[in-house]
Design a protein around this motif. Structure first.
Motif, PDB file in Angstrom:
ATOM      1  N   ALA A  11       7.717 -68.732  20.501  1.00 38.92           N
ATOM      2  CA  ALA A  11       6.647 -67.848  20.025  1.00 38.92           C
ATOM      3  C   ALA A  11       7.159 -66.945  18.904  1.00 38.92           C
ATOM      4  CB  ALA A  11       6.094 -67.022  21.176  1.00 38.92           C
ATOM      5  N   LEU A  12       8.360 -66.400  19.055  1.00 35.21           N
ATOM      6  CA  LEU A  12       8.919 -65.549  18.006  1.00 35.21           C
ATOM      7  C   LEU A  12       9.222 -66.350  16.746  1.00 35.21           C
ATOM      8  CD1 LEU A  12      11.249 -63.111  19.955  1.00 35.21           C
ATOM      9  CD2 LEU A  12       9.120 -62.581  18.762  1.00 35.21           C
ATOM     10  N   GLN A  13       9.671 -67.577  16.924  1.00 35.28           N
ATOM     11  CA  GLN A  13       9.929 -68.435  15.780  1.00 35.28           C
ATOM     12  C   GLN A  13       8.619 -68.705  15.031  1.00 35.28           C
ATOM     13  OE1 GLN A  13      11.507 -72.305  16.770  1.00 35.28           O
ATOM     14  NE2 GLN A  13      11.680 -72.930  14.650  1.00 35.28           N
ATOM     15  N   GLN A  14       7.554 -68.980  15.775  1.00 34.19           N
ATOM     16  CA  GLN A  14       6.253 -69.222  15.154  1.00 34.19           C
ATOM     17  C   GLN A  14       5.738 -67.962  14.464  1.00 34.19           C
ATOM     18  OE1 GLN A  14       4.156 -70.783  18.586  1.00 34.19           O
ATOM     19  NE2 GLN A  14       4.325 -72.871  17.796  1.00 34.19           N
ATOM     20  N   PHE A  15       5.960 -66.801  15.061  1.00 29.11           N
ATOM     21  CA  PHE A  15       5.567 -65.542  14.434  1.00 29.11           C
ATOM     22  C   PHE A  15       6.300 -65.366  13.108  1.00 29.11           C
ATOM     23  CE2 PHE A  15       6.499 -61.087  13.582  1.00 29.11           C
ATOM     24  CZ  PHE A  15       5.222 -60.584  13.457  1.00 29.11           C
ATOM     25  N   ASP A  16       7.611 -65.576  13.116  1.00 29.38           N
ATOM     26  CA  ASP A  16       8.405 -65.434  11.899  1.00 29.38           C
ATOM     27  C   ASP A  16       7.962 -66.424  10.827  1.00 29.38           C
ATOM     28  OD1 ASP A  16       9.881 -63.339  12.975  1.00 29.38           O
ATOM     29  OD2 ASP A  16      11.530 -64.645  13.626  1.00 29.38           O
ATOM     30  N   GLU A  17       7.666 -67.659  11.228  1.00 31.06           N
ATOM     31  CA  GLU A  17       7.194 -68.671  10.280  1.00 31.06           C
ATOM     32  C   GLU A  17       5.833 -68.285   9.705  1.00 31.06           C
ATOM     33  OE1 GLU A  17       7.347 -72.305  12.547  1.00 31.06           O
ATOM     34  OE2 GLU A  17       9.538 -72.413  12.399  1.00 31.06           O
ATOM     35  N   PHE A  18       4.951 -67.757  10.544  1.00 33.40           N
ATOM     36  CA  PHE A  18       3.644 -67.299  10.093  1.00 33.40           C
ATOM     37  C   PHE A  18       3.805 -66.196   9.058  1.00 33.40           C
ATOM     38  CE2 PHE A  18       0.515 -63.852  10.727  1.00 33.40           C
ATOM     39  CZ  PHE A  18      -0.615 -64.473  10.190  1.00 33.40           C
ATOM     40  N   GLU A  22       2.706 -66.605   5.109  1.00 30.00           N
ATOM     41  CA  GLU A  22       1.664 -65.732   4.564  1.00 30.00           C
ATOM     42  C   GLU A  22       2.221 -64.680   3.604  1.00 30.00           C
ATOM     43  OE1 GLU A  22      -1.695 -66.055   5.144  1.00 30.00           O
ATOM     44  OE2 GLU A  22      -1.143 -67.916   6.157  1.00 30.00           O
ATOM     45  N   GLY A  23       3.549 -64.624   3.487  1.00 29.54           N
ATOM     46  CA  GLY A  23       4.176 -63.646   2.608  1.00 29.54           C
ATOM     47  C   GLY A  23       4.028 -62.223   3.118  1.00 29.54           C
ATOM     48  N   LEU A  24       4.070 -62.082   4.444  1.00 27.68           N
ATOM     49  CA  LEU A  24       3.860 -60.781   5.071  1.00 27.68           C
ATOM     50  C   LEU A  24       5.147 -60.244   5.671  1.00 27.68           C
ATOM     51  CD1 LEU A  24       0.629 -61.691   7.081  1.00 27.68           C
ATOM     52  CD2 LEU A  24       0.735 -60.387   4.954  1.00 27.68           C
ATOM     53  N   SER A  25       5.246 -58.933   5.691  1.00 28.64           N
ATOM     54  CA  SER A  25       6.330 -58.305   6.443  1.00 28.64           C
ATOM     55  C   SER A  25       6.017 -58.485   7.925  1.00 28.64           C
ATOM     56  CB  SER A  25       6.407 -56.809   6.112  1.00 28.64           C
ATOM     57  OG  SER A  25       5.246 -56.142   6.593  1.00 28.64           O
ATOM     58  N   ALA A  26       6.997 -58.243   8.771  1.00 24.25           N
ATOM     59  CA  ALA A  26       6.755 -58.336  10.218  1.00 24.25           C
ATOM     60  C   ALA A  26       5.675 -57.343  10.637  1.00 24.25           C
ATOM     61  CB  ALA A  26       8.049 -58.087  10.989  1.00 24.25           C
ATOM     62  N   ASN A  27       5.675 -56.159  10.023  1.00 20.91           N
ATOM     63  CA  ASN A  27       4.662 -55.153  10.351  1.00 20.91           C
ATOM     64  C   ASN A  27       3.259 -55.647  10.023  1.00 20.91           C
ATOM     65  OD1 ASN A  27       6.685 -53.407  11.166  1.00 20.91           O
ATOM     66  ND2 ASN A  27       6.594 -52.150   9.335  1.00 20.91           N
ATOM     67  N   LYS A  28       3.095 -56.201   8.831  1.00 21.67           N
ATOM     68  CA  LYS A  28       1.774 -56.688   8.414  1.00 21.67           C
ATOM     69  C   LYS A  28       1.363 -57.918   9.226  1.00 21.67           C
ATOM     70  CE  LYS A  28       0.628 -53.784   5.210  1.00 21.67           C
ATOM     71  NZ  LYS A  28      -0.515 -52.905   5.367  1.00 21.67           N
ATOM     72  N   ALA A  29       2.320 -58.786   9.546  1.00 19.53           N
ATOM     73  CA  ALA A  29       2.009 -59.965  10.351  1.00 19.53           C
ATOM     74  C   ALA A  29       1.561 -59.555  11.745  1.00 19.53           C
ATOM     75  CB  ALA A  29       3.212 -60.900  10.423  1.00 19.53           C
ATOM     76  N   ALA A  30       2.234 -58.575  12.318  1.00 22.89           N
ATOM     77  CA  ALA A  30       1.847 -58.072  13.640  1.00 22.89           C
ATOM     78  C   ALA A  30       0.435 -57.511  13.597  1.00 22.89           C
ATOM     79  CB  ALA A  30       2.832 -57.005  14.105  1.00 22.89           C
ATOM     80  N   GLU A  31       0.154 -56.723  12.564  1.00 23.99           N
ATOM     81  CA  GLU A  31      -1.183 -56.152  12.397  1.00 23.99           C
ATOM     82  C   GLU A  31      -2.226 -57.271  12.297  1.00 23.99           C
ATOM     83  OE1 GLU A  31      -3.222 -54.008   8.674  1.00 23.99           O
ATOM     84  OE2 GLU A  31      -1.515 -52.888   9.490  1.00 23.99           O
ATOM     85  N   ARG A  32      -1.891 -58.318  11.561  1.00 21.92           N
ATOM     86  CA  ARG A  32      -2.822 -59.433  11.355  1.00 21.92           C
ATOM     87  C   ARG A  32      -3.167 -60.134  12.661  1.00 21.92           C
ATOM     88  NH1 ARG A  32      -3.277 -63.229   6.864  1.00 21.92           N
ATOM     89  NH2 ARG A  32      -2.829 -61.463   5.525  1.00 21.92           N
TER      90      ARG A  32
END
Length: 54
Positions: A11-18, A22-32
């Motif tokens: 799941a964390l690997q998929q989060f990092d890949e996402f 998407e060209g997002l920081s971890a903060n922005k990806a989490a928000e998304r």
């Protein structure tokens, strides 16, 4: 600190890949995806206790 199991690692690997795709920081990806960046950090550090109240 708890060791992550294979499902959590995936799941964390998929989060990092996402985030990267998407060209997002971890903060922005989490928000998304609708979680706080603090939750992502706790999960990555193996200290997230879960949402026991819900």
């Amino acid at each position: 600190m708890k060791e992550l199991n294979d499902i959590q690692k995936k799941a964390l690997q998929q989060f990092d890949e996402f985030a990267e795709k998407e060209g997002l920081s971890a903060n922005k990806a989490a928000e998304r995806i609708g979680v706080s960046s603090a939750v992502i950090s706790l999960i990555k550090n193996g200290t997230y206790a879960g949402n026991a109240g819900n």
